[in-house]
Design a protein around this motif. Structure first.
Motif, short mmCIF file in Angstrom:
data_model
loop_
_atom_site.label_atom_id
_atom_site.label_comp_id
_atom_site.label_asym_id
_atom_site.label_seq_id
_atom_site.Cartn_x
_atom_site.Cartn_y
_atom_site.Cartn_z
N TRP A 178 -69.93 -80.36 3.98
CA TRP A 178 -70.31 -80.86 5.31
C TRP A 178 -70.46 -79.71 6.28
O TRP A 178 -70.08 -78.58 5.99
N PHE A 226 -75.45 -81.99 9.09
CA PHE A 226 -75.30 -83.03 10.10
C PHE A 226 -76.65 -83.39 10.72
O PHE A 226 -77.08 -84.54 10.74
N ASP A 227 -77.34 -82.35 11.20
CA ASP A 227 -78.67 -82.52 11.80
C ASP A 227 -79.64 -83.12 10.79
O ASP A 227 -80.38 -84.07 11.08
N CYS A 287 -79.10 -84.93 8.06
CA CYS A 287 -78.82 -86.34 7.76
C CYS A 287 -79.49 -87.26 8.78
O CYS A 287 -80.17 -88.22 8.42
N PRO A 299 -74.12 -88.92 9.07
CA PRO A 299 -73.33 -87.85 8.43
C PRO A 299 -71.86 -88.21 8.29
O PRO A 299 -71.19 -87.76 7.35
N TRP A 300 -71.33 -89.03 9.21
CA TRP A 300 -69.93 -89.44 9.13
C TRP A 300 -69.71 -90.37 7.94
O TRP A 300 -68.70 -90.31 7.25
N SER A 323 -63.40 -84.98 12.35
CA SER A 323 -63.76 -84.40 11.04
C SER A 323 -62.58 -84.53 10.08
O SER A 323 -62.75 -84.94 8.93
N SER A 382 -72.08 -87.45 17.56
CA SER A 382 -73.44 -87.26 17.01
C SER A 382 -74.43 -87.08 18.16
O SER A 382 -75.29 -86.19 18.13
#
Length: 464
Positions: free
Chosen positions: A46, A51-52, A54, A62-63, A105, A429
């Protein structure tokens, strides 16, 4: 010397470095039961650009990916990459956002947070280090490795000691551009081992073809953990491949203890994923070729392709060599920042402008101005005073920690998207990628409640 520990990057940096971060969660989960049996020190799953990517390209939360991987990998430590005060974005965020991101996280399944700053300004790492420790995560503080007159072995050893004092559980040497050479690695690690009590974790790439040799010399010098990537997405612009290193160390005092047959079985799955990524145009076999320009101009592989794109758009590809030669000059003028996000983009773009405009610093970006003013933190060396005068003009210099000037932001972000919030993580996010996250939230609502005209972005196109 005990056995060498391995962190595998197949689920994060491997596909970020080779295939524009386009591996889907559904392609990861089938391999998880096998990955969980390997006995890795950790799996990097991760952070970074995942993140971006996803949200922007894969229409994934992403979570949700992190929670799914946590459930599928109950016996393996999960690791992420975190850009200090930048978190996973491209600007500095307020301390309350950094703190909440660390908390969520860890709550969602991350064990180890690798925290770095592009300028190695420890002030930009302090909040993330303290928050990681507060929420019982393992803090791996990373040094952005580079070479310059100011970046001596002593500089890095002192920096490592400072990070240990700040609370780091592990020190990572992050050689993002693959410019650390094998004997230099041995010298640096042997000197660090004399001063540090915590383990040393080494990260490199194989862009210049030296990655395996770097690891071998580093391990002989006492390096505790190294980053590798399973062979279908290993080598080239990615990390050195896992299986050859495991085979090399087998039967020696450094034996990893990992089962090469099991690794081979897992690699078979990811060969299929790599084929899909190649078919869809995300994986170019060119990423596996050795690029010696990395060593000559100290320009990371990703930055080289960015420079080429900028020149292509300006119909000036014939200026490529000129721009490559200008990059080290701009870097010197700017006080020798390591070339990693976001400083690599800032220095690279300024080098392009200097060449295309025919006069150095005739045109400057606001990012160049910000870097020289101190908006990104303390520069490693003293910038060229003439260039500072020309670029910064009469704007005030920033001498404090940049985030000291940012008031708390979480409540503001929360109120801006109150109608879309389905989980506390949505606020984070949105904080990092406002427009991209908003498009994703609208898409998510449409999936649940049927299509609505509001799911489209301003151009009337959904960002698939």
């Amino acid at each position: 010397m005990s056995k060498v520990l391995i962190t595998d990057t197949i689920l994060r940096d491997a596909h970020q470095s080779q295939a524009a971060t386009r591996m889907k969660t559904s392609e990861m989960l089938p391999a998880c039961p096998m990955l969980d049996k390997v006995g890795y020190y950790s799996l990097e799953v991760w952070g970074g650009a995942t993140f971006d990517s996803c949200l922007r390209f894969l229409n994934e939360d992403p979570w949700e990916r992190l929670r799914a991987l946590r459930k599928a990998l109950p016996n393996t430590k999960l690791q992420m990459l975190f850009r200090g005060q930048n978190i996973l974005g491209y600007k500095h965020y307020a301390d309350d956002v950094v703190d909440k991101f660390c908390e969520m996280s860890i709550k969602n399944g991350i064990d180890i947070i690798r925290i770095f700053d592009a300028l190695n300004d420890t002030r930009n790492l302090k909040t993330a280090i303290e928050s990681t420790k507060r929420y019982k995560g393992i803090c791996e503080a990373a040094i952005s490795y580079t070479t310059s007159p100011v970046h001596t072995t002593e500089y890095f050893v002192d920096l490592a000691c400072e990070l240990e004092e700040l609370g780091a559980n592990i020190i990572c040497i992050k050689d993002m551009a693959n410019i650390l050479l094998p004997y230099t690695a041995a010298d640096l690690i042997s000197k660090m081992k004399k001063k540090l009590k915590v383990p040393i974790h080494l990260h490199t790439h194989n862009t210049a073809g030296t990655g395996d040799m770097i690891y071998l010399k580093a391990i002989e010098a006492g390096c505790d953990i190294v980053d590798t990537a399973l062979s279908p997405l290993g080598n080239g612009t990615s990390q050195p491949a896992t299986e050859p290193l495991v085979a090399t160390l087998k039967g020696t005092e450094y034996d990893t203890g990992l089962d090469i047959n099991l690794l081979s079985e897992i690699a078979a799955h990811f060969k299929g994923v790599a084929k899909r990524l190649e078919k869809d145009g995300f994986l170019n076999p060119a990423v596996l070729s050795v690029d010696i320009n990395t060593l000559v101009y100290q320009v990371p592989g990703g930055m080289l392709s960015n420079l080429m794109n900028q020149l292509k758009q300006a119909n000036a590809l014939d200026k490529y060599l000129e721009v490559l030669q200008e990059v080290p000059r701009v870097r010197e003028d700017f006080g020798y920042p390591p070339l990693v996000t976001p400083t690599s983009q800032i220095v690279g773009t300024q080098a392009v402008l200097n060449v295309l405009s025919g006069e150095r610093y005739k045109q400057v970006t606001k990012e160049s101005q910000g870097l020289l003013r101190g908006a990104y933190g303390r520069l490693p060396g003293k910038p060229n005073p003439e260039v500072v005068k020309k670029v910064v003009k009469d704007l005030p210099m920033i001498t404090c920690r940049p985030a000291d000037e940012i008031p708390p932001e979480l409540d503001k972000y929360r109120s801006e998207i109150s109608e879309f919030i389905e989980q506390e993580e949505d606020v984070l996010s949105y904080a990092l990628f406002p427009q991209v996250a908003l498009n994703f939230f609208k898409y998510r609502q449409a999936q649940k409640y049927g299509v609505d005209k509001n799911i489209f972005d301003q151009d009337g196109v959904h960002p698939v």
